[in-house]
Motif scaffolding. Structure first.
Motif, short mmCIF file in Angstrom:
data_model
loop_
_atom_site.label_atom_id
_atom_site.label_comp_id
_atom_site.label_asym_id
_atom_site.label_seq_id
_atom_site.Cartn_x
_atom_site.Cartn_y
_atom_site.Cartn_z
N HIS A 28 -70.29 -0.63 -50.09
CA HIS A 28 -69.95 0.21 -48.94
C HIS A 28 -69.93 1.68 -49.34
O HIS A 28 -70.42 2.55 -48.61
N GLU A 29 -69.38 1.97 -50.52
CA GLU A 29 -69.35 3.34 -51.01
C GLU A 29 -70.77 3.89 -51.18
O GLU A 29 -71.05 5.04 -50.83
N LEU A 30 -71.69 3.07 -51.67
CA LEU A 30 -73.07 3.50 -51.85
C LEU A 30 -73.75 3.79 -50.51
O LEU A 30 -74.50 4.76 -50.38
N LEU A 81 -68.90 4.21 -60.49
CA LEU A 81 -67.90 3.35 -59.85
C LEU A 81 -67.87 1.98 -60.52
O LEU A 81 -67.57 0.98 -59.88
N VAL A 135 -68.90 -1.77 -54.93
CA VAL A 135 -69.46 -0.43 -54.71
C VAL A 135 -70.37 -0.33 -53.48
O VAL A 135 -70.78 0.77 -53.12
N GLU A 185 -66.03 -1.92 -60.03
CA GLU A 185 -65.40 -1.96 -58.71
C GLU A 185 -66.47 -2.34 -57.67
O GLU A 185 -67.64 -2.02 -57.84
N GLU A 202 -65.41 -8.31 -50.24
CA GLU A 202 -66.35 -7.22 -49.99
C GLU A 202 -67.44 -7.65 -49.02
O GLU A 202 -67.79 -6.92 -48.09
N GLN A 250 -74.62 10.35 -46.41
CA GLN A 250 -74.18 11.74 -46.49
C GLN A 250 -75.09 12.61 -47.37
O GLN A 250 -75.08 13.83 -47.24
N LEU A 310 -72.27 4.66 -47.66
CA LEU A 310 -71.69 5.90 -47.14
C LEU A 310 -72.25 7.12 -47.87
O LEU A 310 -72.56 8.15 -47.26
N TRP A 311 -72.38 6.98 -49.18
CA TRP A 311 -72.86 8.11 -49.99
C TRP A 311 -74.30 8.49 -49.63
O TRP A 311 -74.61 9.67 -49.49
N ARG A 367 -75.03 6.71 -58.92
CA ARG A 367 -73.73 6.74 -58.25
C ARG A 367 -72.92 5.49 -58.56
O ARG A 367 -71.70 5.56 -58.80
N ALA A 368 -73.61 4.34 -58.58
CA ALA A 368 -72.92 3.08 -58.85
C ALA A 368 -72.32 3.07 -60.25
O ALA A 368 -71.25 2.49 -60.48
#
Length: 286
Positions: free
Chosen positions: A101-103, A94, A99, A97, A8, A109, A105-106, A90-91
């Motif tokens: 990069h997903e955070l 998820l 997280v 896992e 990651e 947006q 991006l989120w 949000r984390a």
């Protein structure tokens, strides 16, 4: 470090490869990894807002949540705290896992949507409400030691601003070459303060170049007890003698703290047996 965490971090370094987008602030096999990502997201005026996201991945990550700090000169501290809380929510969805990069991006947006929520627009009013509803269980005292301040005027103003923004009270104390910071407030806000202290360019080095604080030590941290005085404000004070400094601690009901941690700075040099590694302390309270 787990293999998927290494993967990651390598992926994040490759993704955020622009100037100043990615920086590892600290790493060890016992304390985990702290790194910063600088990115942008659409704000309320349609213009991009620069965000500075600091993540702390404990050694047990991703089985536990990462630590997150949000800084942005275009947002109030209350808004930054709200963004941080939304990222952690949000984390949680998820869990177990990787997280980060997903955070990122989120938040890219959803920042505009978060800032549009009524509770993020009240600024200091929101902070006041949070302070008034806080329970005593969240009130802690933390004692910090700074090795030096080269840009003293700027440094002091920055510390005062951080304490005010995070609703922390206490003292910034100068006694000869000894510099102490006594913080009282919600434990999560104290942790937020330490992240700011660790990651911001608050001082200058010997050549006059802006630099981060690398020589701060957490001497002690304890839950506020009945004998402890509740500080009403954060004050900067200078003391002309050790007796004067001791009286400050005794008046605050912190005589034991003074004898166990402060005296050693004067009579035994720096008493490292009582110091806690900053990254370790951050992992402990996350």
């Amino acid at each position: 470090m787990a293999e998927r965490v290494r993967e990651e971090l390598a992926a994040l370094a490759a993704i955020f490869c622009g100037p100043d987008e990615w920086e590892v602030l600290s790493h060890s096999e016992t304390d985990g990894t702290v790194f910063r990502i600088r990115t942008k997201a659409e704000g309320l005026t349609d213009a991009d807002v620069p965000l500075e996201l600091v993540f702390h991945l404990p050694v047990s990550y991703p089985s536990c949540l990462p630590g997150v700090s949000v800084n942005c000169e275009h947002l109030t501290r209350a808004q930054c705290v709200t963004v941080k809380e939304k990222l952690l929510e949000r984390a949680e969805n998820l869990a177990s896992e990787p997280v980060v990069h997903e955070l990122v991006l989120w938040i890219q947006q959803n920042l505009r949507h978060i800032l549009n929520q009524p509770e993020t627009g009240r600024g200091s009013e929101t902070c006041a409400l949070a302070a008034s509803t806080a329970v005593d269980d969240g009130l802690w005292v933390t004692l910090l030691h700074l090795d030096h301040m080269r840009a003293k005027t700027k440094y002091v103003k920055t510390v005062e601003k951080w304490a005010s923004d995070l609703r922390l009270t206490g003292r910034l104390m100068f006694m000869g070459k000894i510099i102490l910071i006594l913080l009282q407030g919600d434990r999560s806000n104290i942790k937020e303060y330490l992240i700011l202290q660790k990651t911001s360019k608050v001082d200058v080095d010997s050549s006059g170049k802006k630099c981060r604080e690398k020589m701060i030590s957490v001497l002690a941290e304890t839950k506020v007890q009945t004998e402890h005085k509740r500080f009403l404000a954060f004050e900067v004070k200078e003391y002309s003698s050790l007796d004067e400094l001791q009286k400050e601690f005794e008046t605050a009901g912190l005589k034991k703290l003074f004898s166990e941690f402060v005296l050693g700075l004067f009579y035994k040099g720096r008493n490292v047996s009582h110091k806690m590694n900053l990254a370790c302390w951050m992992e402990k309270v996350i």
